[in-house]
Design an enzyme around this catalytic site. Structure first.
Site, PDB file in Angstrom:
ATOM      1  N   TYR A  11      17.049 -37.401  10.890  1.00  0.00           N
ATOM      2  CA  TYR A  11      17.792 -38.596  11.310  1.00  0.00           C
ATOM      3  C   TYR A  11      16.874 -39.816  11.485  1.00  0.00           C
ATOM      4  O   TYR A  11      17.020 -40.832  10.779  1.00  0.00           O
ATOM      5  CB  TYR A  11      18.549 -38.270  12.598  1.00  0.00           C
ATOM      6  CG  TYR A  11      19.135 -39.459  13.324  1.00  0.00           C
ATOM      7  CD1 TYR A  11      19.841 -40.453  12.637  1.00  0.00           C
ATOM      8  CD2 TYR A  11      19.008 -39.575  14.705  1.00  0.00           C
ATOM      9  CE1 TYR A  11      20.389 -41.533  13.314  1.00  0.00           C
ATOM     10  CE2 TYR A  11      19.560 -40.641  15.387  1.00  0.00           C
ATOM     11  CZ  TYR A  11      20.240 -41.628  14.696  1.00  0.00           C
ATOM     12  OH  TYR A  11      20.758 -42.688  15.366  1.00  0.00           O
ATOM     13  N   ASN A  32      10.806 -29.286   5.479  1.00  0.00           N
ATOM     14  CA  ASN A  32      11.201 -27.964   4.968  1.00  0.00           C
ATOM     15  C   ASN A  32      12.714 -27.883   4.764  1.00  0.00           C
ATOM     16  O   ASN A  32      13.232 -26.844   4.369  1.00  0.00           O
ATOM     17  CB  ASN A  32      10.719 -26.833   5.889  1.00  0.00           C
ATOM     18  CG  ASN A  32      11.390 -26.860   7.246  1.00  0.00           C
ATOM     19  OD1 ASN A  32      12.217 -27.730   7.521  1.00  0.00           O
ATOM     20  ND2 ASN A  32      11.053 -25.915   8.098  1.00  0.00           N
ATOM     21  N   PHE A  73       7.472 -36.484  12.566  1.00  0.00           N
ATOM     22  CA  PHE A  73       8.785 -36.270  13.197  1.00  0.00           C
ATOM     23  C   PHE A  73       9.181 -34.798  13.234  1.00  0.00           C
ATOM     24  O   PHE A  73       9.970 -34.410  14.088  1.00  0.00           O
ATOM     25  CB  PHE A  73       9.892 -36.979  12.390  1.00  0.00           C
ATOM     26  CG  PHE A  73       9.809 -38.466  12.385  1.00  0.00           C
ATOM     27  CD1 PHE A  73      10.235 -39.205  13.479  1.00  0.00           C
ATOM     28  CD2 PHE A  73       9.306 -39.146  11.285  1.00  0.00           C
ATOM     29  CE1 PHE A  73      10.163 -40.585  13.470  1.00  0.00           C
ATOM     30  CE2 PHE A  73       9.231 -40.521  11.266  1.00  0.00           C
ATOM     31  CZ  PHE A  73       9.662 -41.246  12.356  1.00  0.00           C
ATOM     32  N   TYR A 141      12.035 -27.706  25.083  1.00  0.00           N
ATOM     33  CA  TYR A 141      11.915 -28.768  24.072  1.00  0.00           C
ATOM     34  C   TYR A 141      10.947 -29.844  24.559  1.00  0.00           C
ATOM     35  O   TYR A 141       9.997 -30.226  23.853  1.00  0.00           O
ATOM     36  CB  TYR A 141      13.290 -29.383  23.775  1.00  0.00           C
ATOM     37  CG  TYR A 141      13.176 -30.728  23.101  1.00  0.00           C
ATOM     38  CD1 TYR A 141      12.669 -30.830  21.811  1.00  0.00           C
ATOM     39  CD2 TYR A 141      13.522 -31.905  23.776  1.00  0.00           C
ATOM     40  CE1 TYR A 141      12.521 -32.067  21.197  1.00  0.00           C
ATOM     41  CE2 TYR A 141      13.377 -33.137  23.181  1.00  0.00           C
ATOM     42  CZ  TYR A 141      12.870 -33.219  21.893  1.00  0.00           C
ATOM     43  OH  TYR A 141      12.704 -34.438  21.302  1.00  0.00           O
ATOM     44  N   ILE A 207      33.491 -35.546  29.433  1.00  0.00           N
ATOM     45  CA  ILE A 207      32.482 -36.311  30.189  1.00  0.00           C
ATOM     46  C   ILE A 207      31.802 -35.325  31.133  1.00  0.00           C
ATOM     47  O   ILE A 207      32.465 -34.748  32.000  1.00  0.00           O
ATOM     48  CB  ILE A 207      33.156 -37.451  30.983  1.00  0.00           C
ATOM     49  CG1 ILE A 207      33.843 -38.429  30.015  1.00  0.00           C
ATOM     50  CG2 ILE A 207      32.156 -38.151  31.885  1.00  0.00           C
ATOM     51  CD1 ILE A 207      34.697 -39.488  30.702  1.00  0.00           C
ATOM     52  N   ARG A 282      26.383 -31.175  32.914  1.00  0.00           N
ATOM     53  CA  ARG A 282      25.591 -30.342  32.017  1.00  0.00           C
ATOM     54  C   ARG A 282      24.247 -30.089  32.713  1.00  0.00           C
ATOM     55  O   ARG A 282      23.632 -31.034  33.222  1.00  0.00           O
ATOM     56  CB  ARG A 282      25.383 -31.098  30.698  1.00  0.00           C
ATOM     57  CG  ARG A 282      24.665 -30.329  29.626  1.00  0.00           C
ATOM     58  CD  ARG A 282      24.697 -31.057  28.293  1.00  0.00           C
ATOM     59  NE  ARG A 282      23.881 -32.266  28.288  1.00  0.00           N
ATOM     60  CZ  ARG A 282      23.731 -33.072  27.238  1.00  0.00           C
ATOM     61  NH1 ARG A 282      24.365 -32.812  26.112  1.00  0.00           N
ATOM     62  NH2 ARG A 282      22.984 -34.145  27.313  1.00  0.00           N
ATOM     63  N   ASP A 285      20.721 -32.606  33.280  1.00  0.00           N
ATOM     64  CA  ASP A 285      20.909 -34.034  32.967  1.00  0.00           C
ATOM     65  C   ASP A 285      20.498 -34.910  34.154  1.00  0.00           C
ATOM     66  O   ASP A 285      21.164 -34.885  35.197  1.00  0.00           O
ATOM     67  CB  ASP A 285      22.387 -34.325  32.652  1.00  0.00           C
ATOM     68  CG  ASP A 285      22.715 -34.171  31.187  1.00  0.00           C
ATOM     69  OD1 ASP A 285      21.788 -34.187  30.359  1.00  0.00           O
ATOM     70  OD2 ASP A 285      23.914 -34.040  30.876  1.00  0.00           O
TER      71      ASP A 285
HETATM   72  N1  UDP Z   1      27.438 -36.398  27.361  1.00  0.00           N
HETATM   73  C1  UDP Z   1      28.763 -36.194  27.741  1.00  0.00           C
HETATM   74  N2  UDP Z   1      29.584 -35.510  26.876  1.00  0.00           N
HETATM   75  C2  UDP Z   1      29.146 -35.018  25.676  1.00  0.00           C
HETATM   76  C3  UDP Z   1      27.789 -35.243  25.296  1.00  0.00           C
HETATM   77  C4  UDP Z   1      26.968 -35.938  26.175  1.00  0.00           C
HETATM   78  O1  UDP Z   1      29.206 -36.608  28.815  1.00  0.00           O
HETATM   79  O2  UDP Z   1      29.941 -34.392  24.959  1.00  0.00           O
HETATM   80  C5  UDP Z   1      26.550 -37.143  28.263  1.00  0.00           C
HETATM   81  C6  UDP Z   1      25.313 -36.387  28.698  1.00  0.00           C
HETATM   82  O3  UDP Z   1      25.582 -35.646  29.873  1.00  0.00           O
HETATM   83  C7  UDP Z   1      24.312 -37.511  28.927  1.00  0.00           C
HETATM   84  C8  UDP Z   1      24.744 -38.592  27.944  1.00  0.00           C
HETATM   85  O4  UDP Z   1      26.084 -38.261  27.548  1.00  0.00           O
HETATM   86  O5  UDP Z   1      24.455 -38.036  30.222  1.00  0.00           O
HETATM   87  C9  UDP Z   1      23.873 -38.640  26.699  1.00  0.00           C
HETATM   88  O6  UDP Z   1      23.782 -37.329  26.177  1.00  0.00           O
HETATM   89  P1  UDP Z   1      23.086 -37.026  24.794  1.00  0.00           P
HETATM   90  O7  UDP Z   1      23.193 -35.536  24.568  1.00  0.00           O
HETATM   91  O8  UDP Z   1      23.643 -37.926  23.745  1.00  0.00           O
HETATM   92  O9  UDP Z   1      21.563 -37.455  25.000  1.00  0.00           O
HETATM   93  P2  UDP Z   1      20.474 -36.993  26.107  1.00  0.00           P
HETATM   94  O10 UDP Z   1      20.444 -38.087  27.118  1.00  0.00           O
HETATM   95  O11 UDP Z   1      20.900 -35.682  26.663  1.00  0.00           O
HETATM   96  O12 UDP Z   1      19.231 -36.916  25.308  1.00  0.00           O
END
Ligand code: UDP
Length: 324
Positions: A11, A32, A73, A141, A207, A282, A285
């Site tokens: 990307y 790859n 990358f 990661y 959300i 999640r 976060d």
């Molecule tokens: N998020 C969400 N619903 C989704 C995917 C992501 O609410 O289906 C939220 C996630 O909890 C974070 C934000 O969107 O607060 C950005 O998430 P993303 O995975 O895009 O990037 P990250 O910040 O995790 O690298």
């Protein structure tokens, strides 16, 4: 310059390759294709299908293409997957990068721009986050990226390999002409998910939590257009080419948007309803991640050009008609 780009079919890599070509650099892509897309590599660009885990293949590919610098990358980048299968991440990201860095050193290539991440800061104590924030990666990661920065630093100390580690905030958006864009399978990122909901490819957006200590209770992130990121990589190359010391630099716009604001903005740009409902948080976060980008401005002379509407508009163009 002659630039080797690992992960150039991914990307962010594919957007950087295009910008390098536009600026007159010559590019060789090493990928790859385990997660990248050959269709995203422009015709005429030299392409080596080789895994970073194949040391001999890598050495031979690098020796065939004398390069002035490398932009690295190639890596797996799903936090959830790294928790489920840490070995896969340490092997692919760390071992692969060690192979690459050794092979570069053997070929006397001593300039590396490295794709790092703001997740090195874990749950930061200070926001906006500067490069002085302590490093506390909280998932495999992020730890792989941390270790690779350490390896680069050791190769600098021992062999004078100069690097710029660019710690990205949330990369988003796509090429404005709709030719390349973000295509992950499965798709974990918010903006593509929101746009898939706008297209009816998903019923709704979940959300992840609305009880965070933020203005509307949802997480805040610093979304940066992939072309602003690409521009910063080219500036980082020029920085190294001018004989400067190794450094780490945050790349974000300095402005944060909540999950609800992203959904609202996507409703406005697409004119679609986009259903959303709140589910559980999640794991892992942080509530707010916003960059302090003073160092990028000062050291690279970099100023992000694109805002949230540009991000959503370009991503919308891509997602309506993805090419791969
Ligand atoms: N998020 C969400 N619903 C989704 C995917 C992501 O609410 O289906 C939220 C996630 O909890 C974070 C934000 O969107 O607060 C950005 O998430 P993303 O995975 O895009 O990037 P990250 O910040 O995790 O690298």
């Amino acid at each position: 310059m002659n630039v080797l780009v690992t992960g150039g079919a991914g990307y962010i890599g594919s957007h950087v390759v295009r910008m390098l070509l536009k600026k007159g650099h010559s590019v060789v892509v090493i990928d790859n294709l385990s997660r990248g897309h050959l269709e995203s590599v422009p015709e005429g660009v030299e392409f080596e299908k080789v895994s970073l885990l194949d040391y001999e293949g890598l050495r031979s590919a690098i020796s065939r293409h004398p390069a002035d610098a490398v932009i690295h990358f190639a890596a797996f980048a799903y936090v959830g997957e790294s928790v489920e299968d840490p070995g896969l991440y340490y092997l692919n990201n760390v071992s692969g990068s060690v192979n690459l860095i050794r092979a570069l050193n053997e070929n006397n290539i001593k300039k590396v721009v490295f794709s790092s991440t703001c997740s090195l800061y874990g749950n930061p104590e200070n926001v906006p986050i500067s490069e002085k924030e302590s490093l506390k990666p909280i998932n495999p990661y992020a730890k792989t990226k941390y270790f690779i920065e350490q390896v680069l630093s050791d190769f600098d100390a021992s062999f004078g390999m100069k690097y710029t580690a660019l710690r990205y905030f949330n990369a988003a958006g796509a090429d404005f002409d709709g030719l390349i864009g973000e295509s992950h399978e499965p798709e974990p990122h918010l903006i593509p998910i929101v746009l898939q909901a706008a297209l009816g490819k998903r019923e709704k957006v979940m959300i992840f939590g609305d009880d965070y200590p933020t203005k509307d209770g949802t997480c805040i992130r610093d979304y940066i257009h992939v072309y602003d990121l690409a521009d910063a990589h080219i500036r980082a190359l020029e920085y190294l080419n001018s004989g400067n010391v190794s450094t780490v630099i945050n790349l974000g716009t300095g402005t944060g948007y909540s999950v609800k604001e992203i959904i609202e903005s996507a409703r406005r740009v697409t004119g679609k309803e986009i259903k959303a409902s709140v589910s559980q948080r999640r794991a892992g976060d942080p509530a707010v991640l916003i960059a302090d980008n003073k160092k990028a401005r000062e050291v690279l002379g970099w100023i992000p050009k694109y805002g949230l509407d540009d991000i959503i508009k370009s991503a919308w163009k891509w997602h309506q008609e993805p090419k791969y």
